[in-house]
Motif scaffolding. Structure first.
Motif, PDB file in Angstrom:
ATOM      1  N   ARG A  33      40.471 -31.006  44.963  1.00 59.28           N
ATOM      2  CA  ARG A  33      39.987 -30.854  43.723  1.00 59.28           C
ATOM      3  C   ARG A  33      40.260 -29.339  43.256  1.00 59.28           C
ATOM      4  O   ARG A  33      40.694 -29.215  42.126  1.00 59.28           O
ATOM      5  CB  ARG A  33      38.706 -31.152  43.643  1.00 59.28           C
ATOM      6  CG  ARG A  33      38.287 -32.780  43.768  1.00 59.28           C
ATOM      7  CD  ARG A  33      36.818 -33.018  43.646  1.00 59.28           C
ATOM      8  NE  ARG A  33      36.512 -32.351  42.110  1.00 59.28           N
ATOM      9  CZ  ARG A  33      35.056 -32.192  41.993  1.00 59.28           C
ATOM     10  NH1 ARG A  33      34.037 -32.476  42.752  1.00 59.28           N
ATOM     11  NH2 ARG A  33      34.865 -31.781  40.618  1.00 59.28           N
TER      12      ARG A  33
ATOM     13  N   ALA B 177      42.333 -38.385  46.136  1.00 56.18           N
ATOM     14  CA  ALA B 177      40.697 -38.667  45.804  1.00 56.18           C
ATOM     15  C   ALA B 177      40.421 -40.101  45.802  1.00 56.18           C
ATOM     16  O   ALA B 177      39.172 -40.410  45.718  1.00 56.18           O
ATOM     17  CB  ALA B 177      40.902 -38.388  44.383  1.00 56.18           C
ATOM     18  N   GLU B 178      41.565 -41.055  45.829  1.00 54.04           N
ATOM     19  CA  GLU B 178      41.089 -42.502  45.852  1.00 54.04           C
ATOM     20  C   GLU B 178      40.699 -42.787  47.558  1.00 54.04           C
ATOM     21  O   GLU B 178      39.881 -43.813  47.578  1.00 54.04           O
ATOM     22  CB  GLU B 178      42.394 -43.464  45.413  1.00 54.04           C
ATOM     23  CG  GLU B 178      42.672 -43.134  44.096  1.00 54.04           C
ATOM     24  CD  GLU B 178      43.878 -43.652  43.662  1.00 54.04           C
ATOM     25  OE1 GLU B 178      44.213 -43.743  42.473  1.00 54.04           O
ATOM     26  OE2 GLU B 178      44.797 -44.143  44.595  1.00 54.04           O
TER      27      GLU B 178
ATOM     28  N   HIS C  37      46.793 -34.983  51.576  1.00 59.55           N
ATOM     29  CA  HIS C  37      46.481 -33.815  51.468  1.00 59.55           C
ATOM     30  C   HIS C  37      47.354 -32.747  51.943  1.00 59.55           C
ATOM     31  O   HIS C  37      47.686 -31.826  51.166  1.00 59.55           O
ATOM     32  CB  HIS C  37      45.282 -33.542  52.334  1.00 59.55           C
ATOM     33  CG  HIS C  37      44.530 -31.953  52.151  1.00 59.55           C
ATOM     34  ND1 HIS C  37      44.854 -30.968  53.192  1.00 59.55           N
ATOM     35  CD2 HIS C  37      43.705 -31.548  51.414  1.00 59.55           C
ATOM     36  CE1 HIS C  37      44.230 -29.879  52.761  1.00 59.55           C
ATOM     37  NE2 HIS C  37      43.643 -30.212  51.674  1.00 59.55           N
TER      38      HIS C  37
ATOM     39  N   TYR D  94      37.690 -30.405  37.068  1.00 59.39           N
ATOM     40  CA  TYR D  94      37.839 -30.391  38.700  1.00 59.39           C
ATOM     41  C   TYR D  94      36.755 -29.413  39.364  1.00 59.39           C
ATOM     42  O   TYR D  94      36.512 -29.473  40.467  1.00 59.39           O
ATOM     43  CB  TYR D  94      39.159 -30.240  39.188  1.00 59.39           C
ATOM     44  CG  TYR D  94      39.927 -31.370  38.688  1.00 59.39           C
ATOM     45  CD1 TYR D  94      39.776 -32.475  39.459  1.00 59.39           C
ATOM     46  CD2 TYR D  94      40.721 -31.401  37.486  1.00 59.39           C
ATOM     47  CE1 TYR D  94      40.484 -33.723  39.223  1.00 59.39           C
ATOM     48  CE2 TYR D  94      41.783 -32.499  37.102  1.00 59.39           C
ATOM     49  CZ  TYR D  94      41.463 -33.867  38.166  1.00 59.39           C
ATOM     50  OH  TYR D  94      42.180 -34.954  37.878  1.00 59.39           O
TER      51      TYR D  94
ATOM     52  N   GLN E 200      43.910 -29.240  42.165  1.00 58.79           N
ATOM     53  CA  GLN E 200      44.153 -29.985  40.937  1.00 58.79           C
ATOM     54  C   GLN E 200      43.405 -28.898  39.775  1.00 58.79           C
ATOM     55  O   GLN E 200      44.304 -28.862  38.772  1.00 58.79           O
ATOM     56  CB  GLN E 200      43.270 -31.375  40.921  1.00 58.79           C
ATOM     57  CG  GLN E 200      43.791 -32.617  41.899  1.00 58.79           C
ATOM     58  CD  GLN E 200      42.950 -33.617  41.746  1.00 58.79           C
ATOM     59  OE1 GLN E 200      41.712 -33.411  42.297  1.00 58.79           O
ATOM     60  NE2 GLN E 200      43.591 -34.695  41.484  1.00 58.79           N
TER      61      GLN E 200
ATOM     62  N   ALA F  58      45.831 -36.943  43.568  1.00 62.75           N
ATOM     63  CA  ALA F  58      45.209 -37.966  42.767  1.00 62.75           C
ATOM     64  C   ALA F  58      44.958 -39.204  43.781  1.00 62.75           C
ATOM     65  O   ALA F  58      43.952 -39.976  43.972  1.00 62.75           O
ATOM     66  CB  ALA F  58      45.852 -38.664  41.671  1.00 62.75           C
TER      67      ALA F  58
ATOM     68  N   ARG G 275      38.510 -33.394  50.612  1.00 57.03           N
ATOM     69  CA  ARG G 275      38.554 -33.832  49.075  1.00 57.03           C
ATOM     70  C   ARG G 275      38.222 -32.455  47.948  1.00 57.03           C
ATOM     71  O   ARG G 275      38.879 -32.548  46.983  1.00 57.03           O
ATOM     72  CB  ARG G 275      37.083 -34.839  48.905  1.00 57.03           C
ATOM     73  CG  ARG G 275      37.404 -36.208  49.547  1.00 57.03           C
ATOM     74  CD  ARG G 275      36.389 -37.219  49.395  1.00 57.03           C
ATOM     75  NE  ARG G 275      36.307 -37.608  48.100  1.00 57.03           N
ATOM     76  CZ  ARG G 275      36.706 -38.406  47.410  1.00 57.03           C
ATOM     77  NH1 ARG G 275      37.364 -39.352  48.074  1.00 57.03           N
ATOM     78  NH2 ARG G 275      36.233 -38.795  46.182  1.00 57.03           N
ATOM     79  N   ASP G 276      37.189 -31.619  48.287  1.00 53.72           N
ATOM     80  CA  ASP G 276      37.066 -30.548  47.746  1.00 53.72           C
ATOM     81  C   ASP G 276      38.482 -29.761  47.679  1.00 53.72           C
ATOM     82  O   ASP G 276      38.801 -29.092  46.548  1.00 53.72           O
ATOM     83  CB  ASP G 276      35.806 -29.795  48.165  1.00 53.72           C
ATOM     84  CG  ASP G 276      34.640 -30.391  48.114  1.00 53.72           C
ATOM     85  OD1 ASP G 276      34.570 -31.237  47.074  1.00 53.72           O
ATOM     86  OD2 ASP G 276      33.605 -29.670  48.506  1.00 53.72           O
TER      87      ASP G 276
END
Length: 521
Positions: free
Chosen positions: A78, A65-66, A42, A97, A81, A62, A74-75
């Protein structure tokens, strides 16, 4: 402290000190040591995003996100992205996204992405959530107007034109369009006059007032409202209104008659497609390219292409019907449109209003032949232009024309020395050559070519006031030898030139002019 802890402390210190390169180097090292730590990816993705390293950021995000990261992290990934894809114009991917994220940043970006593809019905909800920021007033007003919510549109657009707001220039245009759509001439006049003293809205307000006068048939009033520098402005709405006004005045003053439109074969139906942006977006070459794309699709699928008043309709023998019936707005590039049409055929076209899709493969043989079949100069203009061409040919046997675009494309453009070197070598080989310079700054370039037999534009028997650039275009279309500059203006003129013997264009790799064929094999 461990090496990891020392490196982490050094990274945080670098971030605090604004040393992003060093911080990125350190966090990249740590992601190798701890590839399962989501916070590191991040941080790394955030640094890369803020540094404009978008490809690298997408890789880092990416990976984030995994991993089993906390929801807020995570938000946040996104969101970045989505922002990257929005910056790059990949609005569909950006929306994927952003669509279920919460927070002002996500709502703002999502609404802007929807507006960027003219999905105005979807844009309203996220934009309303951030309306208090006033940063989306222009887009919100445009979305309301597209959805027929005129009262809300007016309130939003009047907010958008206030001092300190973003996109005030465009908001002025949209507010004017709203009043013109409703034929509220007094409200338009009051609103636009109030914006004439502000340099941020001055040009747009002048263009709207001229546009309104033109719609009411008040030609002289329209001409009076246009700013004196309208022919030099790079804002397309002013160019469109100024050019149409000039055409109508020339037609009136020279007794050239009027130009009519054929009626729509199926009015108020979905059997048709339109492009309302010809009325305010793009200048001459830009609009000619848009038209090639849209007309090509329309003709292949048996649909009528509806166009508002635009300069191409006045100058060329086109006979498209005026807009009829409701059309769903679509703002997509030609690549997307080509793919949609390939998959869906006429269903991708019928009932839609397309915003400036651009053109693909301008110089394929098929595209050039299409342009030649469509862009035939109207006979009424030939009555004014042919005496000019005859006067030019009366000065010599070989007409050499050079297009030099300076005012808006001069940075990084070709050197005038390239044209002089080419001309000095070519000139002695020609039969009684005469030089014509087509330029948006003729006073600057003409002295550089004084050694050649040159004809000045003011030497011609007719003056095309307001569309002097079309005289340039016509002469480029009929010259024996042509050298182009940057942009599409001269390149399209050469596409339509069926008698020229030599065509040259800038070669930035070799730093000279090179010969090319406007009609590829």
């Amino acid at each position: 402290m461990s090496d990891f802890e020392l490196t982490y402390s050094a990274m945080m210190a670098a971030i605090a000190a604004g040393e992003r390169d060093e911080a990125l180097r350190l966090v990249s090292q740590m992601t190798e040591w701890a590839p399962e730590q989501p916070s590191l990816f991040h941080t790394r993705g955030t640094l890369e995003f803020n540094m404009g390293l978008y490809d690298a950021a997408l890789v880092s995000l990416a990976r984030l996100a995994e991993l089993p990261a906390p929801g807020a992290m995570r938000d946040g990934g996104r969101l970045m992205q989505g922002l990257i894809h929005g910056i790059r114009g990949d609005f569909d991917q950006a929306i994927r996204y952003l669509h279920d994220l919460n927070g002002e940043g996500a709502w703002y970006a999502l609404g802007k992405c929807y507006c960027s593809i003219s999905a105005f019905a979807a844009a309203v909800a996220p934009l309303e959530k951030v309306a208090a920021s006033h940063q989306v007033a222009c887009e919100l007003g445009q979305a309301y107007m597209a959805n027929g919510q005129y009262e809300r549109a007016e309130l939003a657009l009047r907010e958008a034109v206030k001092p300190g707001r973003v996109e005030r220039h465009w908001a002025t245009l949209y507010l004017g369009q709203l009043y013109m759509k409703q034929q509220r001439w007094d409200a338009l006049d009051t609103a636009m006059r109030a914006l004439l003293d502000d340099p941020h809205t001055l040009l747009a307000a002048h263009a709207v007032l001229a546009n309104a006068a033109l719609l009411r048939g008040e030609l002289d009033a329209a001409a009076a409202w246009l700013p004196g520098h309208a022919t030099q402005t790079n804002w397309s709405h002013t160019f469109v209104v100024q050019s149409i006004t000039a055409c109508q005045i020339l037609m009136r003053d020279h007794g050239l008659g009027t130009i009519t439109r054929r009626p729509h074969p199926y009015p108020d139906s979905a059997i048709g497609m339109s492009s309302s942006t010809f009325a305010y977006y793009g200048r001459f070459a830009h609009q000619l390219c848009d038209y090639l794309t849209l007309r090509g699709h329309a003709d292949r699928h048996g649909l009528a292409l509806e166009t508002p008043d635009w300069i191409g309709h006045y100058l060329f023998e086109l006979d498209d019907p005026l807009p009829s019936g409701p059309r769903v707005p679509v703002r997509r590039r030609h690549e997307w449109l080509d793919a949609e049409v390939a998959e869906k055929g006429a269903r991708a076209l019928a009932g839609f209003d397309f915003y400036s899709p651009g053109v693909s493969e301008v110089f394929t043989r098929e595209r050039v032949l299409q342009a030649r079949s469509l862009y035939k100069v109207r006979s009424i203009w030939k009555r004014l232009l042919e005496p000019i061409m005859q006067a030019l040919r009366g000065r010599g046997n070989t007409v050499v024309s050079i297009h030099l675009r300076l005012t808006d494309r001069s940075h990084g453009g070709p050197s005038i020395e390239w044209y002089l070197d080419w001309l000095r070598a070519l000139w002695p080989t020609l039969d009684r050559p005469v030089l014509y310079l087509a330029s948006d700054d003729i006073a600057q370039v003409a002295p550089r070519f004084a050694e050649f037999e040159m004809v000045a534009p003011d030497a011609f028997p007719v003056k095309l006031s307001g569309i002097e650039w079309f005289q340039d275009f016509y002469i480029l279309m009929h010259s024996d030898v042509v050298a182009t500059s940057v942009g599409g203006f001269a390149l399209i003129a050469c596409m339509l030139n069926t008698t020229g013997r030599q065509f040259m264009m800038p070669d930035f790799t070799r730093e000279c002019l090179r010969e090319y064929s406007p009609l590829p094999a």
